[in-house]
Design a protein around this motif. Structure first.
Motif, PDB file in Angstrom:
ATOM      1  N   THR A   1      11.263  -1.109  -3.216  1.00  0.00           N
ATOM      2  CA  THR A   1      10.668  -0.071  -4.065  1.00  0.00           C
ATOM      3  C   THR A   1      10.619   1.269  -3.322  1.00  0.00           C
ATOM      4  N   LEU A   2      10.216   1.243  -2.047  1.00  0.00           N
ATOM      5  CA  LEU A   2      10.112   2.490  -1.278  1.00  0.00           C
ATOM      6  C   LEU A   2      11.457   3.190  -1.138  1.00  0.00           C
TER       7      LEU A   2
ATOM      8  N   ASN B   1       0.840  -1.201   0.000  1.00  0.00           N
ATOM      9  CA  ASN B   1       0.000   0.000   0.000  1.00  0.00           C
ATOM     10  C   ASN B   1       0.872   1.247   0.000  1.00  0.00           C
ATOM     11  N   ARG B   2       1.876   1.243   0.844  1.00  0.00           N
ATOM     12  CA  ARG B   2       2.802   2.389   0.903  1.00  0.00           C
ATOM     13  C   ARG B   2       3.505   2.591  -0.436  1.00  0.00           C
ATOM     14  N   ALA B   3       3.868   1.469  -1.082  1.00  0.00           N
ATOM     15  CA  ALA B   3       4.551   1.560  -2.378  1.00  0.00           C
ATOM     16  C   ALA B   3       3.633   2.167  -3.430  1.00  0.00           C
ATOM     17  N   ILE B   4       2.382   1.736  -3.450  1.00  0.00           N
ATOM     18  CA  ILE B   4       1.430   2.293  -4.420  1.00  0.00           C
ATOM     19  C   ILE B   4       1.314   3.805  -4.220  1.00  0.00           C
ATOM     20  N   ARG B   5       1.143   4.221  -2.971  1.00  0.00           N
ATOM     21  CA  ARG B   5       1.002   5.662  -2.700  1.00  0.00           C
ATOM     22  C   ARG B   5       2.278   6.426  -3.068  1.00  0.00           C
ATOM     23  N   SER B   6       3.432   5.842  -2.773  1.00  0.00           N
ATOM     24  CA  SER B   6       4.698   6.510  -3.094  1.00  0.00           C
ATOM     25  C   SER B   6       4.921   6.561  -4.611  1.00  0.00           C
ATOM     26  N   LEU B   7       4.621   5.473  -5.299  1.00  0.00           N
ATOM     27  CA  LEU B   7       4.741   5.473  -6.760  1.00  0.00           C
ATOM     28  C   LEU B   7       3.862   6.565  -7.359  1.00  0.00           C
ATOM     29  N   ARG B   8       2.618   6.679  -6.885  1.00  0.00           N
ATOM     30  CA  ARG B   8       1.703   7.704  -7.394  1.00  0.00           C
ATOM     31  C   ARG B   8       2.226   9.107  -7.081  1.00  0.00           C
TER      32      ARG B   8
ATOM     33  N   VAL C   1       0.315   3.209 -11.932  1.00  0.00           N
ATOM     34  CA  VAL C   1       0.332   1.965 -11.156  1.00  0.00           C
ATOM     35  C   VAL C   1      -0.845   1.080 -11.548  1.00  0.00           C
ATOM     36  N   VAL C   2      -0.539  -0.204 -11.722  1.00  0.00           N
ATOM     37  CA  VAL C   2      -1.535  -1.242 -11.898  1.00  0.00           C
ATOM     38  C   VAL C   2      -1.351  -2.161 -10.691  1.00  0.00           C
ATOM     39  N   ALA C   3      -2.457  -2.484 -10.000  1.00  0.00           N
ATOM     40  CA  ALA C   3      -2.358  -3.275  -8.768  1.00  0.00           C
ATOM     41  C   ALA C   3      -3.094  -4.600  -8.912  1.00  0.00           C
ATOM     42  N   LEU C   4      -2.493  -5.650  -8.355  1.00  0.00           N
ATOM     43  CA  LEU C   4      -3.047  -6.996  -8.439  1.00  0.00           C
ATOM     44  C   LEU C   4      -3.036  -7.633  -7.058  1.00  0.00           C
TER      45      LEU C   4
END
Length: 120
Positions: free
Chosen positions: A111-112, A20-27, A33-36
């Motif tokens: 990633t972070l 979740n943190r990675a998705i927010r940081s990537l954005r 971002v595509v999430a699975l």
């Protein structure tokens, strides 16, 4: 900086989870971002899908352990991303070797941290 479309495997709606943190940081770093995950959901503006995407991505960021990864091998290889990031706890020597044999970079990193130091 060029946007690097990223597939996050093992996405979670739980803000305490690293995926979740990675998705927010990537954005926040302007990456698409595509999430699975096994369950549908949403993290900010990113929908979490349960079906493997047809989209072409630059990077796959793994947040599932090596025991779960084999179900994704063929789809990731067919997708031909430029790299797969094995976040801490997801390292997988066998899959890394398979990726490298198929000219896909296998990276053991976070990633972070990569985003925070500017080498994503």
């Amino acid at each position: 900086m060029t946007s690097k479309k990223t597939l996050v495997i093992g996405a979670s709606e739980n803000p305490e989870r690293y995926s979740n943190r990675a998705i927010r940081s990537l954005r926040s770093h302007n990456h698409e971002v595509v999430a699975l995950a096994k369950r549908e959901g949403k993290v900010e503006d990113v929908k979490i899908a349960t079906d493997f995407p047809a989209d072409k991505v630059h990077t796959v960021s793994m947040y599932v352990g090596p025991q779960t990864q084999p179900e994704y091998y063929s789809q990731i290889l067919e997708m031909k991303p430029q790299r797969v990031i094995f976040n801490p706890g997801t390292e997988n020597e066998a899959f890394s070797a398979l990726l490298e044999e198929n000219d896909i970079e296998a990276v053991e990193a976070c990633t972070l941290v990569m985003l925070s130091i500017g080498n994503y």
